[in-house]
Design an enzyme around this catalytic site. Structure first.
Site, PDB file in Angstrom:
ATOM      1  N   CYS A  44     -11.369   2.818  -0.498  1.00 43.44           N
ATOM      2  CA  CYS A  44     -10.036   3.191  -0.009  1.00 43.44           C
ATOM      3  C   CYS A  44      -9.769   2.282   1.181  1.00 43.44           C
ATOM      4  O   CYS A  44     -10.665   2.075   2.017  1.00 43.44           O
ATOM      5  CB  CYS A  44     -10.028   4.655   0.426  1.00 43.44           C
ATOM      6  N   GLU A 104      -5.746   8.784   9.742  1.00 41.28           N
ATOM      7  CA  GLU A 104      -4.379   8.532  10.235  1.00 41.28           C
ATOM      8  C   GLU A 104      -4.085   9.297  11.513  1.00 41.28           C
ATOM      9  O   GLU A 104      -3.239   8.890  12.310  1.00 41.28           O
ATOM     10  CB  GLU A 104      -3.364   8.872   9.150  1.00 41.28           C
ATOM     11  N   HIS A 113      -8.212   2.692   3.789  1.00 38.15           N
ATOM     12  CA  HIS A 113      -8.285   3.339   5.104  1.00 38.15           C
ATOM     13  C   HIS A 113      -9.725   3.361   5.648  1.00 38.15           C
ATOM     14  O   HIS A 113      -9.926   3.416   6.857  1.00 38.15           O
ATOM     15  CB  HIS A 113      -7.847   4.806   5.019  1.00 38.15           C
ATOM     16  N   ASP A 154       0.872  -1.180   0.000  1.00 35.19           N
ATOM     17  CA  ASP A 154       0.000   0.000   0.000  1.00 35.19           C
ATOM     18  C   ASP A 154       0.906   1.226   0.000  1.00 35.19           C
ATOM     19  O   ASP A 154       2.120   1.116   0.209  1.00 35.19           O
ATOM     20  CB  ASP A 154      -0.871  -0.009   1.274  1.00 35.19           C
ATOM     21  N   SER A 155       0.305   2.390  -0.206  1.00 32.60           N
ATOM     22  CA  SER A 155       1.051   3.637  -0.110  1.00 32.60           C
ATOM     23  C   SER A 155       1.604   3.833   1.311  1.00 32.60           C
ATOM     24  O   SER A 155       2.544   4.587   1.499  1.00 32.60           O
ATOM     25  CB  SER A 155       0.132   4.804  -0.443  1.00 32.60           C
ATOM     26  N   CYS A 180      -4.342  -1.265  -2.023  1.00 32.13           N
ATOM     27  CA  CYS A 180      -4.552   0.182  -2.099  1.00 32.13           C
ATOM     28  C   CYS A 180      -5.408   0.426  -3.335  1.00 32.13           C
ATOM     29  O   CYS A 180      -5.072  -0.061  -4.427  1.00 32.13           O
ATOM     30  CB  CYS A 180      -3.192   0.867  -2.232  1.00 32.13           C
TER      31      CYS A 180
HETATM   32  N1  DGL Z   1      -5.029   3.409   1.113  1.00 34.93           N
HETATM   33  C1  DGL Z   1      -5.051   4.209  -0.099  1.00 34.93           C
HETATM   34  C2  DGL Z   1      -6.184   3.742  -1.019  1.00 34.93           C
HETATM   35  O1  DGL Z   1      -6.780   2.683  -0.784  1.00 34.93           O
HETATM   36  C3  DGL Z   1      -5.223   5.682   0.159  1.00 34.93           C
HETATM   37  C4  DGL Z   1      -4.100   6.360   0.834  1.00 34.93           C
HETATM   38  C5  DGL Z   1      -3.306   7.260  -0.072  1.00 34.93           C
HETATM   39  O2  DGL Z   1      -3.849   8.242  -0.626  1.00 34.93           O
HETATM   40  O3  DGL Z   1      -2.138   6.997  -0.204  1.00 34.93           O
HETATM   41  O4  DGL Z   1      -6.493   4.405  -1.981  1.00 34.93           O
END
Ligand code: DGL
Length: 272
Positions: free
Chosen positions: A192, A160, A194, A17-18, A80
């Site tokens: 997403c 976060e 998150h 992931d990022s 991600c």
């Molecule tokens: N977890 C990332 C996603 O699912 C979003 C976080 C980011 O913008 O890096 O898109």
């Protein structure tokens, strides 16, 4: 996809992931497929991906997948949505037959189509919404499905920083979800990795009439099906999971607690 190498059950699953949001997916793999060994990579040096161009995201993803393949992963899970939207096709083309690739978009799209909704909403990062990947894949499979898609860039930093289940998160969520285009939706996709953390905030706002769906369990189902089909499900885990980040700070390590049920140690690994 035909694999050119012959993989075996004992090889790890690479998850990336990022940053640390993809730990929601790693957490679910750990829970539902406890015999699998995970190597996780969070590209914290380049977070957030949601604000980056598709070209930049693809470049980062190529480097990360190379790192994971060098560690002998049988499967690569792009945990991600921004990376899945921008880079999945590129990665499959670039590393043909080297591993099984799983993204988080297709499993959720399949889950939505199974429900035969008439109108749904999607919230996600700018990169995911602007890629049009969800909208296109949903339209391809169900042409009469009405899709309302909204960029919600405040949500990742809010989560976060630990702002959920409180009055600040409620105000921000209400601000986004009261958008006119969401009138009449039967389901909202949390596109997403998150966002599962704010699922209960969102359910409270939307009420019972709207289903709230995210990729996590659909993705684990996809991982399990793909491994089972090739007889690659591990039957006994021998090594501990490994968690790498491209930039280490104490606060990243503390924030992992929000996303992963067990205490974990992040190792710094610079691939840049
Ligand atoms: N977890 C990332 C996603 O699912 C979003 C976080 C980011 O913008 O890096 O898109």
């Amino acid at each position: 996809m035909n694999l050119t190498k012959t993989p075996h059950k004992k090889q790890p699953i690479g998850v990336f992931d990022s940053g640390i949001g993809g730990l929601t997916v790693a957490n679910a793999i750990n829970r539902y497929l406890p015999n699998e060994e995970i190597i996780y990579f969070g590209d914290t040096a380049h977070l957030p991906y949601g604000d980056k161009s598709a070209d930049a995201i693809r470049y980062y993803c190529l480097k990360i997948v190379k790192f994971l393949l060098e560690r002998d992963c049988k499967m690569i899970v792009i945990a991600c949505n921004s990376a899945s939207s921008a880079a999945y096709d590129t990665l499959v083309d670039f590393f043909p037959g080297e591993a099984i690739f799983v993204n988080v978009v297709d499993p959720l799209v399949t889950g939505v189509i199974e429900k035969s909704y008439k109108k749904i909403g999607i919230i996600a990062t700018k990169a995911t919404i602007r890629s049009d990947v969800y909208q296109r894949k949903l339209r391809e499979q169900q042409s009469n499905l009405e899709v309302a898609a909204l960029e919600t860039p405040l949500l990742v930093p809010m989560i976060e920083e630990g702002y959920f289940d409180n009055n600040i998160s409620q105000v921000i969520i209400e601000n986004y979800l009261s958008n006119e285009q969401f009138k009449g939706i039967e389901a909202l996709l949390l596109a997403c990795t998150h966002y599962p953390l704010i699922r209960s905030d969102i359910e409270d706002y939307l009420g019972k009439a709207v289903d709230v769906l995210d990729s996590t369990l659909f993705t684990v189902r996809d991982i399990e099906n793909k491994l089972r089909k090739r007889d690659l499900l591990n039957d006994h885990k021998e090594k501990d999971h490994q968690f790498y980040v491209s930039d280490f700070t104490q606060s990243f390590e503390e924030t992992t607690r929000l996303f992963y049920n067990e205490h974990l140690q992040l190792d710094h690994y610079s691939i840049w």
